[in-house]
Design an enzyme around this catalytic site. Structure first.
Site, PDB file in Angstrom:
ATOM      1  N   TYR A  86       0.827  -1.198   0.000  1.00 53.24           N
ATOM      2  CA  TYR A  86       0.000   0.000   0.000  1.00 53.24           C
ATOM      3  C   TYR A  86       0.860   1.246   0.000  1.00 53.24           C
ATOM      4  O   TYR A  86       2.040   1.208   0.342  1.00 53.24           O
ATOM      5  CB  TYR A  86      -0.909   0.006   1.227  1.00 53.24           C
ATOM      6  N   CYS A  87       0.227   2.330  -0.368  1.00 53.38           N
ATOM      7  CA  CYS A  87       0.856   3.643  -0.315  1.00 53.38           C
ATOM      8  C   CYS A  87       1.472   3.845   1.072  1.00 53.38           C
ATOM      9  O   CYS A  87       0.832   3.485   2.047  1.00 53.38           O
ATOM     10  CB  CYS A  87      -0.182   4.727  -0.573  1.00 53.38           C
ATOM     11  N   PRO A  88       2.628   4.412   1.209  1.00 55.24           N
ATOM     12  CA  PRO A  88       3.470   4.980   0.155  1.00 55.24           C
ATOM     13  C   PRO A  88       4.563   4.035  -0.357  1.00 55.24           C
ATOM     14  O   PRO A  88       5.442   4.478  -1.078  1.00 55.24           O
ATOM     15  CB  PRO A  88       4.116   6.156   0.870  1.00 55.24           C
ATOM     16  N   MET A  89       4.488   2.737   0.005  1.00 60.81           N
ATOM     17  CA  MET A  89       5.612   1.859  -0.340  1.00 60.81           C
ATOM     18  C   MET A  89       5.917   1.747  -1.850  1.00 60.81           C
ATOM     19  O   MET A  89       7.085   1.734  -2.224  1.00 60.81           O
ATOM     20  CB  MET A  89       5.421   0.477   0.296  1.00 60.81           C
ATOM     21  N   ASP A 111      -2.611  -1.457  -5.476  1.00 62.87           N
ATOM     22  CA  ASP A 111      -3.209  -0.348  -4.740  1.00 62.87           C
ATOM     23  C   ASP A 111      -3.577   0.725  -5.762  1.00 62.87           C
ATOM     24  O   ASP A 111      -2.707   1.302  -6.408  1.00 62.87           O
ATOM     25  CB  ASP A 111      -2.212   0.196  -3.708  1.00 62.87           C
TER      26      ASP A 111
END
Lengths: 162, 77
Positions: free
Chosen positions: B13-16, B40
């Site tokens: 998921y954000c921000p990965m 995502d």
């Protein structure tokens, strides 16, 4: 290359979800090419306290405060639905299941990516957090007062109060 | 769309995905295209925004069966 844009955050809260949001923004900022500064004060200091080690503090009242206000990234609670720890435990489990890093992992990641972590010396003084070097994690490389923060904020394109 | 390298961000998921893209870009050569595979949905707006901030070129997104592929070109070192 031109000078990097700056993102500076003041983190007052020690709530788990706020800490998570702050670190997500911090590592996103670095990924976007920004220089990121995080200034921790009041309950925000709990985020950067060591998870292990004894209670620090000068005097009985401060020792008591720091006993009840232990801090450490693994002891942070949700501001809502904590339910004596059950809610926080469930949230941590859900985060793990969705590959979301923990606050602990975020701190290490942010430090490795070059985020400047700053502890506020004034609140440390009031709350009896001393010595800071023994209380805070090694990732916290700077300790300062309001002027250092405001000077960073002056030069920053984005300033957030969390 | 053709890419020089691919980055698997499925399940992240954000921000990965953006963090990993920024990391990988350091190893990419100027002119090369990176394909980022994610699930995502946020990446559809996040990646163009990242490109706007960093000056790299957003080439487009393809979506099929819940998988989103975005293409980004490294335009400068």
């Amino acid at each position: 290359m031109a000078e990097k844009e700056k993102l500076t955050m003041a983190i007052l809260s020690g709530d788990m979800e706020r800490a998570l949001a702050a670190f997500m923004l911090a590592i996103t900022g670095v990924s976007m090419g920004m220089e990121v500064n995080m200034f921790f004060t009041f309950w925000g200091l709990n985020i950067i306290k060591k998870n292990e080690g004894g209670i620090q503090g000068r005097g009985l009242m401060r020792k008591m405060l720091n006993l009840m206000n232990r801090g450490g990234s693994r002891r942070l609670k949700l501001s809502r639905f904590n339910m004596f720890g059950l809610g926080t435990w469930m949230m941590k489990k859900l985060m793990k299941d969705t590959n979301m890093p923990s606050v602990d992992e975020y701190i290490t990641m942010a430090h490795e990516m070059g985020v400047n972590l700053i502890g506020c010396t004034t609140t440390c003084g009031v709350m009896g957090i001393a010595p800071e070097e023994k209380t805070f994690r090694s990732e916290v490389e700077n300790l300062s007062g309001a002027t250092y923060f405001l000077n960073l904020a002056r030069q920053s394109k984005v300033v957030l109060f969390i | 769309m053709k890419a020089d390298q691919s980055l698997d961000c499925l399940g992240l998921y954000c921000p990965m995905p953006i963090v990993k893209t920024a990391e990988r870009f350091k190893k990419l050569k100027k002119g090369e295209v990176l394909e980022v595979v994610a699930d995502d949905k946020g990446i559809k707006l996040d990646m163009p925004a990242w490109c706007q901030a960093t000056g790299h070129e957003f080439l487009g997104a393809e979506e099929a069966g819940g998988e989103i592929k975005v293409y980004v070109k490294k335009t400068h070192d």
